[in-house]
Design a protein around this motif. Structure first.
Motif, PDB file in Angstrom:
ATOM      1  N   THR A 258       0.800  -1.226   0.000  1.00 54.32           N
ATOM      2  CA  THR A 258       0.000   0.000   0.000  1.00 54.32           C
ATOM      3  C   THR A 258       0.837   1.282   0.000  1.00 54.32           C
ATOM      4  O   THR A 258       0.484   2.231  -0.708  1.00 54.32           O
ATOM      5  CB  THR A 258      -0.963  -0.006   1.190  1.00 54.32           C
ATOM      6  N   ASP A 313     -12.688  -4.448  -4.639  1.00 52.06           N
ATOM      7  CA  ASP A 313     -11.563  -4.313  -3.717  1.00 52.06           C
ATOM      8  C   ASP A 313     -11.290  -2.819  -3.534  1.00 52.06           C
ATOM      9  O   ASP A 313     -11.363  -2.041  -4.493  1.00 52.06           O
ATOM     10  CB  ASP A 313     -10.332  -5.031  -4.297  1.00 52.06           C
ATOM     11  N   LYS A 315      -8.541  -1.154  -2.926  1.00 49.99           N
ATOM     12  CA  LYS A 315      -7.398  -0.643  -3.684  1.00 49.99           C
ATOM     13  C   LYS A 315      -7.698  -0.614  -5.178  1.00 49.99           C
ATOM     14  O   LYS A 315      -7.246   0.283  -5.889  1.00 49.99           O
ATOM     15  CB  LYS A 315      -6.149  -1.483  -3.406  1.00 49.99           C
ATOM     16  N   ALA A 366      -6.877  -2.365   5.627  1.00 48.88           N
ATOM     17  CA  ALA A 366      -6.423  -3.730   5.348  1.00 48.88           C
ATOM     18  C   ALA A 366      -5.545  -4.259   6.476  1.00 48.88           C
ATOM     19  O   ALA A 366      -5.603  -5.433   6.834  1.00 48.88           O
ATOM     20  CB  ALA A 366      -5.672  -3.766   4.018  1.00 48.88           C
ATOM     21  N   HIS A 367      -4.713  -3.373   7.046  1.00 47.24           N
ATOM     22  CA  HIS A 367      -3.766  -3.773   8.091  1.00 47.24           C
ATOM     23  C   HIS A 367      -4.495  -4.125   9.382  1.00 47.24           C
ATOM     24  O   HIS A 367      -4.156  -5.113  10.059  1.00 47.24           O
ATOM     25  CB  HIS A 367      -2.769  -2.648   8.329  1.00 47.24           C
ATOM     26  N   THR A 371      -8.709  -7.414   5.847  1.00 45.35           N
ATOM     27  CA  THR A 371      -9.304  -7.647   4.532  1.00 45.35           C
ATOM     28  C   THR A 371      -9.423  -6.315   3.799  1.00 45.35           C
ATOM     29  O   THR A 371      -9.487  -5.249   4.435  1.00 45.35           O
ATOM     30  CB  THR A 371     -10.689  -8.291   4.640  1.00 45.35           C
ATOM     31  N   HIS A 372      -9.446  -6.394   2.468  1.00 43.71           N
ATOM     32  CA  HIS A 372      -9.686  -5.181   1.687  1.00 43.71           C
ATOM     33  C   HIS A 372     -10.808  -5.404   0.671  1.00 43.71           C
ATOM     34  O   HIS A 372     -10.935  -4.647  -0.280  1.00 43.71           O
ATOM     35  CB  HIS A 372      -8.408  -4.689   0.989  1.00 43.71           C
TER      36      HIS A 372
END
Length: 792
Positions: A258, A313, A315, A366-367, A371-372
């Protein structure tokens, strides 16, 4: 204020020096190496800040013989881009230690990140076309390393190869365009930075070119090269900045960590193409420029906004939205009006602030949530309240909601589109409609991202931990800056944007932005986009599924499908071609080498119109003509010889005729060398021919191939000789004049040819003597060995 060369050089070179020191620093600092990178980025930011208000060029000689130098140009546009790279670099390096905790390969990660930052600063400041290209390609190389950081992950490998293939391939097209530009500009400018390359004046000094845009543009049109240069540069910029149809590499590049996505794929690398368009805009802006880049930008803005709505997603959504906003910048610079330059320059700043912040927020999600996937996330405001506030500011800026900063630059784009109606008529109205339509989808995907924090919390979502300060502070600072620009846009304009606009616009004009106080067509376009987007959001699921069903039903609609088809086709072609080229047979290697050489040479002659058959003539004495006629007859006789020995003996006639030709042409030294070498070759052939086995019957196809290849080689040699001998300059050249003037006083002789051979070109003559001596020794050795019976 003039820029300081030492400061500019330090700003560019310090990141590269630090990258070399990263392995040593990592041994000492370990995972805290990122903070050392932040210090380096901060130093670069300070160095660049010290040049605030500077305007001018500085240079450091690099290749003096070609007049190639490390030229740098500092103005508002260069400082805006370079300071964004270093400033966001500080935050990304600060963010990385916490995010990359426990990862392997950190020295490689930080070294590549620093080298990338140096490359971006180099692109921003470079004023030499060669230096721009080198820094441009370095960004692709560093991006390849960073996207493929997870070397054991197939998706990372795939994405890295794709990014390299697309961006480097586009860069090669751009290089051709820059070289054509340099060649034409060199004939026009006649400055000290012009060098004579192959008989044509060439300048790589972009600063000098941009000082004379009208003259260079007119010269390009007169040569019929304006559209080729425009198209080639457009390909380079479009591939780098993920414009349709080359947008597909950017979402795939989200396989990178990321922080890489936040730095490379939102704030810096993907904007390199936009930066180049802004830099060259005063030179190439025209009706064709508007048609190309306004169309390309608005198409990208709309297509990628639609694809962002189809994303699953977070991202991926941000990647498509990045490509969409890059299209907004390209479209802004595409419009020839001053407002277009305002839209492009201002949105470059605005987008960097809110999109880098959003990528870092996506990293936090996400961290901490593990999940993303968009469908697995929601209601995060309860677990991540500060992150939710940061995301709210950045998302509303991305949507173009007033009074957030993205609103102002999008409003400027709408205004530029409306102004284009006066020039383009119906096409201008189409631009207006497409801009509004694309903005509707921008509002849709922005609201969907915001719903991750304000929507309901999914039952399957586990515990979400609060992020550490080092993860939260960078996106919060970026969102805070975006909020300040939104509340006080004139501060940003006066600080940096106005000077950037002046550097990219054709004419100077004071820039004014702020919340509208009365109705305008641009305001109406914004109201439609926001209103329709908001009203359509309840149907987001249906719109999302409908868009995703299209590539599932029609695979060629997907850009990845075309990439996979092309790469797969190239792979299959390579597998088919390799055994046919590399089959271990000398005949095959000679065939491909000679055929390729002939094709390239003849194509080059044809492209440059170096040979006009109507101008050919024969200028030879009867004796020389007779010798050449005998040589031609001997060459034909070689082909018709009944045996190898007869062919070799006949071939020697051709060699001896060449020696006689040299004698008649007053070149006895060449004749002697030719006679000796010809005799040696004849003896070697005769000795070797005994060991050649009898050949089988040769097929008609092979004979035809060899005959055609022979004709091609002969034609290439003939055309090359004609072209080179016809390129004699009128009168004495500078070299010839030097020989004439210095033969007697410096050489001590009265025969200029003798003085040239013995004194001025003594090493050349010595080389010829060495060849003659080696040939004589070889002949003697072969004769002695033959007499002793040692030939076997």
């Amino acid at each position: 204020m003039s820029p300081e060369l030492s400061v500019v050089l330090a700003a560019v070179s310090v990141p590269f020096a630090a990258a070399l020191a990263i392995p040593m620093l990592h041994r000492v600092l370990g995972e805290r190496t990122g903070y050392a990178g932040a210090v380096v980025a901060l130093a670069c930011f300070a160095l660049l800040g010290s040049q605030y208000g500077a305007d001018g060029a500085v240079e450091l000689s690099w290749i003096p013989s070609l007049e190639i130098a490390l030229r740098f140009y500092v103005d508002g546009w260069a400082l805006l881009f370079a300071m964004l790279a270093s400033g966001i670099g500080v935050l990304v390096f600060t963010y990385s230690p916490s995010y990359m905790h426990g990862e392997d390969g950190l020295p490689r990660y930080y070294a590549a990140l620093l080298a990338f930052m140096g490359s971006i600063i180099g692109v921003a400041l470079a004023a030499d076309l060669i230096a721009i290209f080198l820094f441009w390609e370095l960004t692709s190389l560093c991006s390849f390393v960073l996207i493929g950081f997870h070397t054991d992950d197939r998706s990372s490998q795939y994405a890295a190869r794709m990014a390299m293939f697309v961006t480097v391939g586009g860069g090669l097209f751009m290089l051709v365009g820059l070289l054509i530009l340099a060649s034409v500009a060199g004939d026009v400018l006649g400055t000290a930075a012009v060098v004579d390359l192959g008989g044509s004046a060439t300048t790589f000094d972009l600063a000098a070119i941009l000082e004379n845009p009208d003259a260079v543009r007119e010269a390009l049109r007169e040569e019929g090269l304006f559209l080729p240069v425009l198209g080639l540069i457009a390909i380079g910029a479009a591939t780098k900045s993920a414009q349709v149809p080359m947008h597909f590499w950017l979402p795939n590049a989200m396989a990178a960590p990321t922080p890489v996505s936040a730095f490379l794929h939102s704030a810096t690398m993907v904007k390199v193409g936009v930066y180049l368009l802004g830099r060259l805009r005063p030179l190439l802006v025209s009706h064709e420029w508007t048609l190309l880049f306004a169309t390309l930008g608005l198409a990208t803005m709309t297509v990628c906004a639609i694809l962002a709505v189809a994303s699953t997603d977070i991202k991926e959504l941000l990647a498509y939205s990045t490509a969409s906003h890059l299209g907004l910048m390209v479209a802004g610079f595409g419009f020839a009006t001053f407002v277009g330059a305002e839209a492009g320059a201002f949105h470059l700043l605005n987008h960097a602030l809110f999109k880098a912040s959003l990528f870092l927020v996506a990293g936090i999600v996400a961290h901490e949530a593990g999940t993303h996937r968009i469908s697995d996330l929601g209601g995060l405001r309860h677990d991540l309240p500060v992150t939710a506030a940061v995301a709210g500011v950045a998302t509303l800026s991305m949507a173009g909601i007033p009074p957030f900063n993205g609103f102002y630059s999008k409003e400027l784009l709408f205004e530029a589109a409306v102004e284009s109606v006066h020039e383009l008529g119906t096409l201008g109205w189409l631009y207006v409609a497409v801009a509004v339509f694309g903005s509707i989808f921008t509002v849709l995907y922005s609201l969907r991202f915001l719903a991750l924090f304000v929507g309901d919390r999914p039952t399957g979502l586990g515990d979400v931990h609060r992020p550490p300060v080092t993860l939260l502070a960078p996106p919060a600072l970026l969102a805070g800056l975006a909020l300040v620009v939104g509340i006080y846009p004139d501060v940003a304009v006066r600080a940096i944007v106005q000077s950037a606009v002046d550097a990219t616009a054709v004419e100077s004009h004071a820039m004014h932005v702020g919340l509208p106080t009365s109705y305008s067509p641009a305001l109406g376009m914004s109201a439609i986009a926001i209103g329709v987007g908001g009203l359509s959001y309840p149907f987001y699921g249906r719109i999302h599924d409908g868009i995703r069903s299209i590539p599932a039903a029609i695979p060629p609609v997907s850009a990845n499908w075309w990439y996979d088809a092309v790469v797969g086709g190239l792979t299959r072609t390579s597998a088919w071609l390799a055994p046919r080229v590399h089959n271990g047979l000398l005949r095959t290697y000679a065939t491909w080498t000679l055929a390729g050489t002939c094709a390239l040479a003849l194509a080059g002659f044809a492209a440059t119109r170096a040979l006009t058959l109507g101008e050919l003539g024969i200028d030879a004495s009867p004796a020389i003509a007779l010798v050449l006629l005998v040589a031609v007859v001997a060459a034909i006789a070689v082909v018709l010889s009944p045996s190898h020995i007869a062919g070799i003996l006949t071939l020697s006639i051709l060699g001896f005729m060449i020696a006689i030709f040299y004698i008649l042409a007053s070149a006895p030294d060449l004749a002697l060398t030719q006679l000796v070498v010809e005799t040696l070759v004849l003896l070697i052939f005769l000795f070797v021919i005994e060991e050649i086995p009898e050949s089988d019957e040769i097929s008609l196809g092979r004979v035809t191939r060899d005959a055609l290849l022979s004709l091609a080689v002969g034609a290439t040699a003939f055309v090359t000789v004609v072209v080179t001998t016809d390129a004699r300059p009128d009168g004495l050249t500078e070299t010839a004049r030097h020989y004439v003037e210095n033969a007697v006083p410096e050489g001590g002789g009265t025969n200029i040819v003798n003085v040239i051979l013995v004194d001025f070109r003594g090493f050349d003559t010595m080389g010829e003597l060495v060849v003659v001596a080696i040939a004589a020794i070889s002949v003697l050795t072969l004769l002695v060995m033959r007499g002793r019976g040692e030939a076997e």
